[in-house]
Design a protein around this motif. Structure first.
Motif, PDB file in Angstrom:
ATOM      1  N   UNK A 109      -9.846  25.313  14.820  1.00 20.80           N
ATOM      2  CA  UNK A 109     -10.045  23.995  15.415  1.00 20.80           C
ATOM      3  C   UNK A 109      -9.048  23.030  14.790  1.00 20.80           C
ATOM      4  N   UNK A 110      -8.316  22.324  15.637  1.00 19.88           N
ATOM      5  CA  UNK A 110      -7.366  21.298  15.204  1.00 19.88           C
ATOM      6  C   UNK A 110      -8.107  19.966  15.182  1.00 19.88           C
ATOM      7  N   UNK A 111      -8.440  19.490  13.978  1.00 22.53           N
ATOM      8  CA  UNK A 111      -9.205  18.251  13.848  1.00 22.53           C
ATOM      9  C   UNK A 111      -8.366  17.014  14.116  1.00 22.53           C
ATOM     10  N   UNK A 112      -7.045  17.148  14.146  1.00 17.51           N
ATOM     11  CA  UNK A 112      -6.181  15.995  14.420  1.00 17.51           C
ATOM     12  C   UNK A 112      -6.018  15.758  15.925  1.00 17.51           C
ATOM     13  N   UNK A 113      -6.470  16.707  16.752  1.00 18.81           N
ATOM     14  CA  UNK A 113      -6.356  16.589  18.212  1.00 18.81           C
ATOM     15  C   UNK A 113      -7.721  16.742  18.871  1.00 18.81           C
ATOM     16  N   UNK A 114      -8.650  15.929  18.443  1.00 14.83           N
ATOM     17  CA  UNK A 114      -9.984  15.864  19.054  1.00 14.83           C
ATOM     18  C   UNK A 114     -10.691  17.220  19.055  1.00 14.83           C
ATOM     19  N   UNK A 115     -10.591  17.923  17.920  1.00 13.07           N
ATOM     20  CA  UNK A 115     -11.260  19.221  17.732  1.00 13.07           C
ATOM     21  C   UNK A 115     -10.889  20.249  18.798  1.00 13.07           C
ATOM     22  N   UNK A 116      -9.617  20.297  19.117  1.00 12.33           N
ATOM     23  CA  UNK A 116      -9.101  21.250  20.100  1.00 12.33           C
ATOM     24  C   UNK A 116      -9.101  22.655  19.503  1.00 12.33           C
ATOM     25  N   UNK A 117      -9.615  23.627  20.247  1.00 12.17           N
ATOM     26  CA  UNK A 117      -9.689  25.011  19.782  1.00 12.17           C
ATOM     27  C   UNK A 117      -8.443  25.760  20.239  1.00 12.17           C
ATOM     28  N   UNK A 118      -7.868  26.534  19.321  1.00  9.92           N
ATOM     29  CA  UNK A 118      -6.693  27.324  19.665  1.00  9.92           C
ATOM     30  C   UNK A 118      -6.640  28.606  18.865  1.00  9.92           C
ATOM     31  N   UNK A 119      -5.867  29.556  19.359  1.00  6.94           N
ATOM     32  CA  UNK A 119      -5.639  30.815  18.660  1.00  6.94           C
ATOM     33  C   UNK A 119      -4.485  30.645  17.695  1.00  6.94           C
ATOM     34  N   UNK A 120      -4.653  31.133  16.481  1.00 12.99           N
ATOM     35  CA  UNK A 120      -3.564  31.097  15.507  1.00 12.99           C
ATOM     36  C   UNK A 120      -2.482  32.066  15.948  1.00 12.99           C
ATOM     37  N   UNK A 121      -1.229  31.584  15.994  1.00 13.74           N
ATOM     38  CA  UNK A 121      -0.111  32.407  16.443  1.00 13.74           C
ATOM     39  C   UNK A 121       0.863  32.743  15.320  1.00 13.74           C
TER      40      UNK A 121
ATOM     41  N   UNK B 218       8.764  33.778  -0.073  1.00 11.29           N
ATOM     42  CA  UNK B 218       9.116  35.074   0.499  1.00 11.29           C
ATOM     43  C   UNK B 218       7.939  35.724   1.196  1.00 11.29           C
ATOM     44  N   UNK B 219       6.703  35.451   0.754  1.00 11.18           N
ATOM     45  CA  UNK B 219       5.518  36.020   1.374  1.00 11.18           C
ATOM     46  C   UNK B 219       4.603  34.895   1.829  1.00 11.18           C
ATOM     47  N   UNK B 220       3.893  35.095   2.956  1.00  7.13           N
ATOM     48  CA  UNK B 220       2.964  34.057   3.403  1.00  7.13           C
ATOM     49  C   UNK B 220       1.812  33.923   2.421  1.00  7.13           C
ATOM     50  N   UNK B 221       1.189  32.742   2.374  1.00 12.36           N
ATOM     51  CA  UNK B 221       0.055  32.555   1.487  1.00 12.36           C
ATOM     52  C   UNK B 221      -1.079  33.525   1.828  1.00 12.36           C
ATOM     53  N   UNK B 222      -1.886  33.857   0.837  1.00 10.02           N
ATOM     54  CA  UNK B 222      -2.960  34.829   1.018  1.00 10.02           C
ATOM     55  C   UNK B 222      -4.041  34.328   1.973  1.00 10.02           C
ATOM     56  N   UNK B 223      -4.223  33.011   2.079  1.00 13.17           N
ATOM     57  CA  UNK B 223      -5.292  32.468   2.912  1.00 13.17           C
ATOM     58  C   UNK B 223      -4.857  32.217   4.354  1.00 13.17           C
ATOM     59  N   UNK B 224      -3.757  32.821   4.767  1.00 15.05           N
ATOM     60  CA  UNK B 224      -3.261  32.671   6.127  1.00 15.05           C
ATOM     61  C   UNK B 224      -4.154  33.457   7.088  1.00 15.05           C
ATOM     62  N   UNK B 225      -4.639  32.829   8.181  1.00 11.45           N
ATOM     63  CA  UNK B 225      -5.500  33.566   9.112  1.00 11.45           C
ATOM     64  C   UNK B 225      -4.717  34.634   9.877  1.00 11.45           C
ATOM     65  N   UNK B 226      -5.440  35.614  10.363  1.00 12.81           N
ATOM     66  CA  UNK B 226      -4.823  36.678  11.158  1.00 12.81           C
ATOM     67  C   UNK B 226      -4.450  36.122  12.534  1.00 12.81           C
ATOM     68  N   UNK B 227      -3.369  36.607  13.136  1.00 12.38           N
ATOM     69  CA  UNK B 227      -3.025  36.166  14.488  1.00 12.38           C
ATOM     70  C   UNK B 227      -4.190  36.407  15.442  1.00 12.38           C
TER      71      UNK B 227
END
Length: 87
Positions: A25-37, A11-20
């Protein structure tokens, strides 16, 4: 069993969820940097800094962006804006 979810939806997101907007860094895609949405099921949605198509990644393949990675991503976005490629 009827009426019982095999995998209940939290019912609630985990406490360690980053802010939008947090840079990750996505380590599975060659360290691609992205904004958390946000969260899409069991995946996290990330978007390129300069805009574009979001992608989904398992949280275990994500780490916070280092300061130098954040600087590179922000500089690339600023350069794209100056060239008129991004609003």
């Amino acid at each position: 069993m009827y009426g019982v979810n095999a995998r209940p939806i939290p019912e609630e997101p985990p406490a360690d969820l980053p802010a939008p907007g947090t840079l990750l860094v996505d380590t599975s895609r060659d360290n691609r940097v992205g904004e958390f949405r946000g969260v899409a099921g069991v995946y996290w949605s990330l978007r390129p800094m300069g805009g574009g198509i979001e992608w989904e990644v398992e949280p275990r393949h994500v780490r916070p962006a280092l300061p130098i990675e954040q600087l590179r991503a922000r500089t690339a976005r600023a350069n794209a804006r100056s060239r008129g490629e991004v609003l």
